[in-house]
Scaffold this motif. Sequence first.
Motif, PDB file in Angstrom:
ATOM      1  N   GLY A   1       0.818  -1.094   0.008  1.00  0.00           N
ATOM      2  CA  GLY A   1       0.002   0.004   0.033  1.00  0.00           C
ATOM      3  C   GLY A   1       0.677   1.365   0.172  1.00  0.00           C
ATOM      4  N   GLU A   2       0.326   2.232   0.243  1.00  0.00           N
ATOM      5  CA  GLU A   2       0.896   3.630   0.170  1.00  0.00           C
ATOM      6  C   GLU A   2       1.226   4.150   1.753  1.00  0.00           C
ATOM      7  OE1 GLU A   2      -1.173   7.847  -0.074  1.00  0.00           O
ATOM      8  OE2 GLU A   2      -0.473   7.387  -2.134  1.00  0.00           O
ATOM      9  N   TYR A   3       2.562   4.301   1.807  1.00  0.00           N
ATOM     10  CA  TYR A   3       3.223   4.905   3.121  1.00  0.00           C
ATOM     11  C   TYR A   3       3.457   6.449   2.982  1.00  0.00           C
ATOM     12  CZ  TYR A   3       3.806  -0.110   4.740  1.00  0.00           C
ATOM     13  OH  TYR A   3       3.445  -1.393   5.065  1.00  0.00           O
ATOM     14  N   VAL A   4       3.075   7.003   3.996  1.00  0.00           N
ATOM     15  CA  VAL A   4       3.376   8.436   4.056  1.00  0.00           C
ATOM     16  C   VAL A   4       4.232   9.050   5.399  1.00  0.00           C
ATOM     17  CG1 VAL A   4       2.010  10.538   4.185  1.00  0.00           C
ATOM     18  CG2 VAL A   4       0.973   8.819   2.959  1.00  0.00           C
ATOM     19  N   LEU A   5       5.193   9.909   5.222  1.00  0.00           N
ATOM     20  CA  LEU A   5       5.697  10.417   6.229  1.00  0.00           C
ATOM     21  C   LEU A   5       5.511  11.936   6.230  1.00  0.00           C
ATOM     22  CD1 LEU A   5       8.157  10.325   8.350  1.00  0.00           C
ATOM     23  CD2 LEU A   5       9.691  10.791   6.457  1.00  0.00           C
ATOM     24  N   SER A   6       4.961  12.140   7.480  1.00  0.00           N
ATOM     25  CA  SER A   6       4.534  13.414   7.708  1.00  0.00           C
ATOM     26  C   SER A   6       5.655  14.261   8.737  1.00  0.00           C
ATOM     27  CB  SER A   6       3.078  13.257   8.378  1.00  0.00           C
ATOM     28  OG  SER A   6       2.761  14.962   8.692  1.00  0.00           O
ATOM     29  N   LEU A   7       5.858  15.372   7.915  1.00  0.00           N
ATOM     30  CA  LEU A   7       6.646  16.251   8.797  1.00  0.00           C
ATOM     31  C   LEU A   7       6.138  17.647   9.112  1.00  0.00           C
ATOM     32  CD1 LEU A   7      10.083  15.833   6.803  1.00  0.00           C
ATOM     33  CD2 LEU A   7       9.556  14.763   8.706  1.00  0.00           C
ATOM     34  N   SER A   8       6.247  18.306  10.263  1.00  0.00           N
ATOM     35  CA  SER A   8       5.713  19.401  10.677  1.00  0.00           C
ATOM     36  C   SER A   8       6.344  20.333  11.702  1.00  0.00           C
ATOM     37  CB  SER A   8       4.182  19.254  11.110  1.00  0.00           C
ATOM     38  OG  SER A   8       4.104  18.744  12.344  1.00  0.00           O
ATOM     39  N   ASN A   9       6.524  21.521  11.667  1.00  0.00           N
ATOM     40  CA  ASN A   9       6.929  22.441  12.929  1.00  0.00           C
ATOM     41  C   ASN A   9       6.162  23.897  12.715  1.00  0.00           C
ATOM     42  OD1 ASN A   9       7.763  24.278  10.652  1.00  0.00           O
ATOM     43  ND2 ASN A   9       9.994  23.411  10.684  1.00  0.00           N
ATOM     44  N   ARG A  10       6.585  24.554  13.516  1.00  0.00           N
ATOM     45  CA  ARG A  10       5.808  25.866  13.622  1.00  0.00           C
ATOM     46  C   ARG A  10       5.767  26.714  12.479  1.00  0.00           C
ATOM     47  NH1 ARG A  10       8.966  29.342  17.862  1.00  0.00           N
ATOM     48  NH2 ARG A  10       8.919  27.329  18.878  1.00  0.00           N
ATOM     49  N   VAL A  11       6.411  26.165  11.220  1.00  0.00           N
ATOM     50  CA  VAL A  11       6.397  27.074   9.833  1.00  0.00           C
ATOM     51  C   VAL A  11       5.424  26.407   8.857  1.00  0.00           C
ATOM     52  CG1 VAL A  11       7.821  27.630   7.964  1.00  0.00           C
ATOM     53  CG2 VAL A  11       8.844  27.577  10.186  1.00  0.00           C
ATOM     54  N   CYS A  12       5.282  25.074   8.791  1.00  0.00           N
ATOM     55  CA  CYS A  12       4.732  24.541   7.982  1.00  0.00           C
ATOM     56  C   CYS A  12       4.487  22.829   8.469  1.00  0.00           C
ATOM     57  CB  CYS A  12       4.653  24.719   6.436  1.00  0.00           C
ATOM     58  SG  CYS A  12       6.261  24.026   5.894  1.00  0.00           S
TER      59      CYS A  12
ATOM     60  N   CYS B   1       5.092   6.926  -0.717  1.00  0.00           N
ATOM     61  CA  CYS B   1       5.611   6.025  -1.542  1.00  0.00           C
ATOM     62  C   CYS B   1       4.628   4.799  -1.817  1.00  0.00           C
ATOM     63  CB  CYS B   1       7.114   5.771  -1.322  1.00  0.00           C
ATOM     64  SG  CYS B   1       7.318   4.497   0.120  1.00  0.00           S
ATOM     65  N   GLU B   2       4.764   4.133  -2.739  1.00  0.00           N
ATOM     66  CA  GLU B   2       4.082   2.932  -2.787  1.00  0.00           C
ATOM     67  C   GLU B   2       4.722   1.721  -2.345  1.00  0.00           C
ATOM     68  OE1 GLU B   2       0.174   1.371  -3.397  1.00  0.00           O
ATOM     69  OE2 GLU B   2       0.590   3.295  -3.594  1.00  0.00           O
ATOM     70  N   VAL B   3       4.474   0.645  -1.780  1.00  0.00           N
ATOM     71  CA  VAL B   3       5.279  -0.322  -1.359  1.00  0.00           C
ATOM     72  C   VAL B   3       4.388  -1.780  -2.014  1.00  0.00           C
ATOM     73  CG1 VAL B   3       6.062  -1.889   0.529  1.00  0.00           C
ATOM     74  CG2 VAL B   3       6.023   0.433   0.637  1.00  0.00           C
ATOM     75  N   THR B   4       5.068  -2.421  -2.603  1.00  0.00           N
ATOM     76  CA  THR B   4       4.700  -3.793  -3.204  1.00  0.00           C
ATOM     77  C   THR B   4       5.286  -4.816  -2.755  1.00  0.00           C
ATOM     78  OG1 THR B   4       4.060  -2.493  -5.355  1.00  0.00           O
ATOM     79  CG2 THR B   4       4.350  -4.943  -5.200  1.00  0.00           C
ATOM     80  N   VAL B   5       4.513  -5.906  -2.003  1.00  0.00           N
ATOM     81  CA  VAL B   5       4.923  -7.263  -1.565  1.00  0.00           C
ATOM     82  C   VAL B   5       5.008  -8.127  -2.671  1.00  0.00           C
ATOM     83  CG1 VAL B   5       4.604  -8.836   0.297  1.00  0.00           C
ATOM     84  CG2 VAL B   5       4.018  -6.341   0.742  1.00  0.00           C
ATOM     85  N   ILE B   6       6.183  -8.480  -3.070  1.00  0.00           N
ATOM     86  CA  ILE B   6       6.229  -9.540  -4.005  1.00  0.00           C
ATOM     87  C   ILE B   6       6.073 -10.814  -3.206  1.00  0.00           C
ATOM     88  CG2 ILE B   6       7.503  -8.284  -5.450  1.00  0.00           C
ATOM     89  CD1 ILE B   6       9.853 -10.104  -4.414  1.00  0.00           C
TER      90      ILE B   6
END
Length: 218
Positions: A41-52, A58-63
């Motif tokens: 499935g799709e994995y998301v890395l979220s970053l945040s600070n006081r600015v934004c 990315c998409e991960v495929t399991v073979i």
Amino acid sequence: MLFRLRQGDQIVNDGRHFISNSEDGRVHRLNVKKCELADKGEYVLSLSNRVCKTISKCEVTVIYAPILRVPLKDTLIVQKKNGILEVEIEGIPVPNFTWFKNNMPIDFNSIDLEGRYAMVDRKGGVYHLTIKNAKPSDAGTYKLVAENKVGKVETTCNLVIATPPTFVKKMEQVDGAESCDAKINLVINGIPAPEVKWIFNAEELDLTNESKYHVVKN
């Protein structure tokens, strides 16, 4: 910093998922132990600070090796009719398929097959071997081998071509002597084996053990 799946579930260290980062905090890693199909499935890395806030995904495929969902089944096709051998197989990457007849790879471009054989890829992992204008020579044992870089699987079936009853050798006139045995010989063919009935003067003969009539099959 948060690792999330596409459906929004937050990923935490739980024995299968391991989150780590470098000493300077610039390199972040997510390791998944012993991947399962549910991990694709799709994995998301979220970053945040006081600015934004910003994300990277990315998409991960399991073979995985080919899985036989529905095997080939023994099939009967009537001579001169069209028929299908059907199988359902899935795998990632999509497997390569090789069809065999009587343990010999099928050459779909062979002149002998006259273009009557075709391999059809349908949706949902369903694959067909179609045979047009079936001939008695098409009968045999068929095998499909599905293989990718992870593994392979195979399945087999028997194909019978049904043919109409025919007389290979018809009955001929027999001169029988009184009080002596008389024999009527003939040769028949047909698949499945035809039901045989003997008729004498418009009535079916009694072929029980006590009858004077006996049928011998060679």
